[in-house]
Design a protein around this motif. Structure first.
Motif, short mmCIF file in Angstrom:
data_model
loop_
_atom_site.label_atom_id
_atom_site.label_comp_id
_atom_site.label_asym_id
_atom_site.label_seq_id
_atom_site.Cartn_x
_atom_site.Cartn_y
_atom_site.Cartn_z
N ILE A 193 9.27 49.87 -13.67
CA ILE A 193 8.66 49.27 -14.31
C ILE A 193 7.86 47.97 -13.35
O ILE A 193 8.26 47.55 -13.40
CB ILE A 193 8.42 49.13 -15.75
CG1 ILE A 193 9.85 50.35 -16.03
CG2 ILE A 193 7.84 48.62 -16.46
CD1 ILE A 193 10.32 50.68 -17.58
N SER A 194 6.68 48.24 -13.66
CA SER A 194 5.53 46.53 -12.55
C SER A 194 6.10 45.76 -13.96
O SER A 194 5.52 45.59 -15.20
CB SER A 194 4.28 47.68 -12.98
OG SER A 194 3.27 46.34 -12.80
N GLY A 195 6.60 45.30 -13.44
CA GLY A 195 6.49 43.64 -13.74
C GLY A 195 8.46 43.37 -14.65
O GLY A 195 8.25 42.39 -14.83
N LEU A 249 17.91 45.99 -14.24
CA LEU A 249 18.83 45.98 -14.22
C LEU A 249 18.17 44.54 -12.60
O LEU A 249 17.07 44.95 -12.13
CB LEU A 249 19.85 46.78 -12.59
CG LEU A 249 20.37 47.25 -13.74
CD1 LEU A 249 21.24 49.08 -12.82
CD2 LEU A 249 21.80 47.23 -14.50
N ALA A 250 18.61 43.42 -12.70
CA ALA A 250 17.98 42.42 -11.37
C ALA A 250 18.78 42.92 -10.31
O ALA A 250 20.45 42.87 -10.32
CB ALA A 250 17.95 41.01 -11.71
#
Length: 636
Positions: A193-195, A249-250
Motif C-alpha cells: 500500500i502506497s505510503g 510489516l517494516a
C-alpha cells in the motif's frame, strides 16, 4: 461460546452454488474483489468478511472458490477454520466439487460444520426434502453426518436469521486456541500500500502478536517488525490466535512474503524440504501411488511439489494408509500434527492427505523395521515424540525443545514433568536429558577418568573441560557440574584442585620422569626472580621435546611451582617472598607501581607484571590507573 470470542468460518461447495451471495447476505460484504471475478460471476481468489454474531462476538469469514481449477486457493483458505458452511444449490444438488471439498475437509479432520441448502426460493418445498436427503447420504460417515441443515435464500433473505442462530450454537463447541504458544501465522495474501509498505494477511493459528514485535518470515529467513496490526479493518495493539489479521510489516518487501510463507516467533521455526508423514489415499484413487511418484503438496497456505518415498512398500492402492517420507521441491514450514492434502501431479485432483509425524527427519533407508517402528512410536502421542526428539538432540534447553517440537512452553513443561515422573527424562540444571542417556553418562564418567589416568600417568587428574567435552559437546557447564557433584557424592570421583581424579589416584612417575621434575624444580629455585618463561627454561635444560603441559601441571599440583600465567611460573619459595614483599610495602606506603615492585624483586618487567596481575586476580591488590592499592593482602 469460546471465552476468547475469536472464530473463523469458512465456506465450501461447488462453483456457483451461492457461497459468495450467502456471505454477502450475512455480512453485507462483497468478497469478490477482482474485476475478473465480477466479470465471470465466480470466485477466483479467497474472499474475507466480518460477521457480527451479536453480544460483542465477531467472526472472520473466509469465502473460498468452488471451481475445480481453483482448488489450491480453496486449500489456502480452508485450513485453520473453526466452522464450515457446506453450501449446496437446491436446484443442482450435490456436485463434483461438493464431493471433493468434503473429501478435503475429512482429510484435514475438520470437526464442526453446517449444511446449507441455497437458492431455496427457486424450488418447491417438497424438492428441498429430496435435496437434503441426497446431502445426508453424501455426508454419511463424515464429520458432517449429524450436522444441522439450514435452508436459505440469500437474494430473498429467507432463513438467514435461523442460519445465524445455528452458527452461534455450533461455535459454542469450538475449543479455545493457544494464545500462550509460539506465534504462527500462515500468510494467504501479501500486497503493498502506497505510503504504508508491505501488508500481509492470514489467520493466526497460535500465539499473540503485539505492535512492535519482531517476527521471522519462513522460508525466507528474514525478520520484520510489526508496524501496525488490524482485525476486520480496525487498528488494534494486539492480535490473538483464532483471529483474521492484517499486519503492516517494516523492513521487508512483498517479494519476501509470498502466499505460503509463515510468520513466527524469531529463532523458533525452521523451514524444511523433508518430512515424515502418515499418508492416507482416498478409496476412489484410480491407480496406485508408486515409489518416487510426484504429487502436489498443500499444507496451510503453502504448496509445493513432493516426491513420495514409500518406506515399507513399492506402491499404495486406493484406501490404503502408509508411513511415507516426502521430499519437497521447496522449503515449507511444517510441524508435527499438521494436516496436509496431496493432489495428483497431472491431471490434478485430490488423491489423499494425512498428518505430519516429524518435520525435520533424517533421510531414511527403505524397508528398515526400526524406521517404521520409530515412526509408529512417534504417532502414538506427544510424549513419545518429545522423548524421541530429546534423544536425537542428546539433551536440550526448553527453548530448543519448543523449536524442535513446535509445542507451547506450558504444554511442553507439563509433558516433560509427566515423563520425569515416569522415569524417562531428567532435568540437568537448565537442560533436559533422557534418563537412559543420563544413566549411560554416570556409568561412563569414572571409566573416562580412569582411562585418562592410564594415558597420562604423570598428571594428577583430568581437566574438567576435557571430561565435559568427552561426554557431550552440548552439555552445558551448569549441567556438567550437577553430574560431577553426583559423582563426588557417590565417591566415584574426587576433585583435586582444578582437575578430577578417581579416589586414591597418585601420579605414577618413572625414574627418568622423576629426574626431569627434580631438574626443573631446582632450576626455578636457583634462578629466583630472574627466571625466564617456561618454554625458555625447557630450552635451557634441553627438554624442548617433553610434554611440557604434563610436567608443569605436576609441578603446580605438587606445590613446587606457582603458575603466574600461561607462559610464566615461579618457585614456591620465591613466590612466598613476593607475597611478603607486597605486604611489607603496603605497611609502609599506600600505593605501589610496577617499577617499584620490579626494583624490590630485582626482576624483569615481564615477570613483575605477571606477578602483579596474579595478585589482582587474587584480590590482594586493585589496580587504579598506573598504580595499585591494597585490597585483601595475603597473611604472611
Amino acid at each position: 461460546m469460546n471465552h476468547q470470542g475469536h472464530y473463523i468460518i469458512g465456506t465450501a461447495g461447488h462453483v456457483d452454488h451461492g457461497k459468495t451471495a450467502l456471505i454477502r447476505a450475512l455480512t453485507g460484504v462483497e468478497t469478490d474483489r477482482l474485476s475478473e471475478e465480477k466479470k465471470r460471476g465466480i470466485s477466483i481468489e479467497l474472499g474475507f468478511a466480518r460477521l457480527d454474531l451479536g453480544h460483542g462476538q465477531i467472526a472472520g469469514v473466509v469465502d473460498v472458490p468452488g471451481h475445480e481449477k481453483f482448488i489450491p486457493q480453496m486449500l489456502s483458505g480452508i485450513a485453520g477454520i473453526d466452522l464450515v458452511l457446506l453450501v449446496v444449490d437446491a436446484n443442482e444438488g450435490v456436485m463434483q466439487q461438493t464431493r471433493e471439498h468434503l473429501q478435503i475437509m475429512e482429510l484435514l479432520t475438520l470437526q464442526n460444520g453446517i449444511l446449507v441448502i441455497s437458492k431455496c426460493d427457486l424450488v418447491e418445498p417438497d424438492w428441498l426434502d429430496i435435496v437434503e436427503e441426497e446431502i445426508r447420504e453424501q455426508v454419511a460417515g463424515t464429520f458432517l453426518a449429524e450436522a444441522p441443515c439450514c435452508r436459505v435464500s440469500a437474494l430473498a433473505g429467507e432463513g438467514l436469521d435461523a442460519l445465524l442462530e445455528t452458527i452461534r450454537r455450533q461455535l459454542r463447541r469450538v475449543e479455545p486456541r493457544d494464545n500462550s504458544g509460539a506465534v504462527r501465522l500462515p500468510v494467504d495474501r501479501c500486497f503493498s500500500i502506497s505510503g504504508f509498505g508491505t501488508v500481509v494477511t492470514g489467520t493466526l493459528t497460535s500465539g499473540t502478536i503485539a505492535t512492535g514485535d519482531n517476527l521471522e518470515i519462513q522460508p525466507a529467513g528474514v525478520t520484520a517488525r510489526v508496524r501496525e496490526a488490524q482485525v476486520h479493518d480496525q487498528q488494534v495493539s494486539q492480535v490473538f490466535a483464532g483471529q483474521r489479521v492484517a499486519l503492516n510489516l517494516a523492513g521487508i518487501n512483498r517479494e519476501q512474503v509470498p502466499r505460503g510463507s509463515v510468520l513466527g516467533t524469531p529463532g523458533l521455526f525452521r523451514a524444511t524440504q523433508r518430512i515424515d508423514v502418515q499418508l492416507q489415499l482416498l478409496p476412489e484413487v484410480p491407480w496406485p501411488l508408486k515409489f518416487r511418484d510426484q504429487v502436489h503438496f498443500h499444507l496451510g497456505t503453502g504448496r509445493s511439489v513432493a516426491r513420495v518415498v514409500l518406506l515399507d512398500r513399492e506402491k499404495m492402492e486406493g484406501g490404503e494408509q502408509a508411513l511415507v517420507q516426502l521430499t519437497l521441491d521447496q522449503p515449507v514450514l511444517a510441524h508435527r500434527g499438521d494436516r496436509f492434502i496431496i493432489r495428483s501431479y497431472s491431471p490434478m485432483y485430490t488423491i489423499g492427505g494425512g498428518v505430519v509425524i516429524d518435520a525435520e527427519p533424517q533421510k531414511h533407508k527403505r524397508f528398515r523395521p526400526e524406521v517404521t517402528q520409530r515412526l509408529q512410536e512417534l504417532l502414538s502421542g506427544d510424549l513419545g515424540f518429545w522423548l524421541q526428539k530429546l534423544d536425537e538432540l542428546q539433551l536440550a534447553r526448553l527453548k530448543e525443545l519448543e523449536k524442535q517440537t513446535g509445542t507451547g512452553r506450558d504444554q511442553l513443561l507439563a509433558g516433560l514433568e509427566t515423563l520425569r515422573e515416569q522415569g524417562r527424562v531428567e532435568p540437568l540444571a537448565e537442560q533436559w536429558v533422557s534418563s537412559e542417556r543420563l544413566r549411560s553418562w554416570k556409568q561412563q564418567v569414572p571409566d573416562i577418568v580412569s582411562h585418562y589416568h592410564r594415558q597420562h600417568p604423570l598428571r594428577h587428574g583430568m581437566p574438567r573441560a576435557t571430561l565435559q567435552a568427552q561426554l557431550s559437546a552440548k552439555l552445558a557447564p551448569k549441567g556438567f557440574e550437577v553430574l560431577l557433584q553426583w559423582a563426588f557424592d557417590e565417591k566415584l570421583l574426587t576433585p583435586c584442585r582444578d582437575v578430577i581424579a578417581t579416589p586414591g589416584w597418585q601420579p605414577q612417575l618413572q625414574p627418568e620422569q622423576q629426574q626431569i621434575v627434580a631438574r626443573i624444580e631446582a632450576y626455578f629455585r636457583s634462578t629466583g626472580f630472574d627466571v625466564k618463561n617456561n618454554q625458555e627454561v625447557l630450552l635451557q635444560l634441553g627438554y624442548e621435546d617433553i610434554d611440557a603441559e604434563a610436567y608443569f601441571s605436576f609441578l603446580y599440583l605438587e606445590g613446587m611451582l606457582v603458575r603466574l600465567n600461561q607462559e610464566s611460573s615461579l618457585h614456591r619459595e620465591h613466590y612466598r617472598q613476593a607475597e611478603e614483599l607486597l605486604a611489607k610495602h603496603f605497611n609502609q606506603q599506600p600505593t605501589l607501581t610496577l617499577a617499584q615492585f620490579r626494583d624490590q624483586l630485582g626482576s624483569g618487567r615481564k615477570l613483575t607484571q605477571a606477578l602483579l596481575e596474579l595478585f589482582d586476580s587474587l584480590k590482594f591488590t586493585r589496580r587504579i590507573d598506573d598504580h595499585r592499592v591494597a585490597w585483601q593482602l595475603p597473611e604472611v
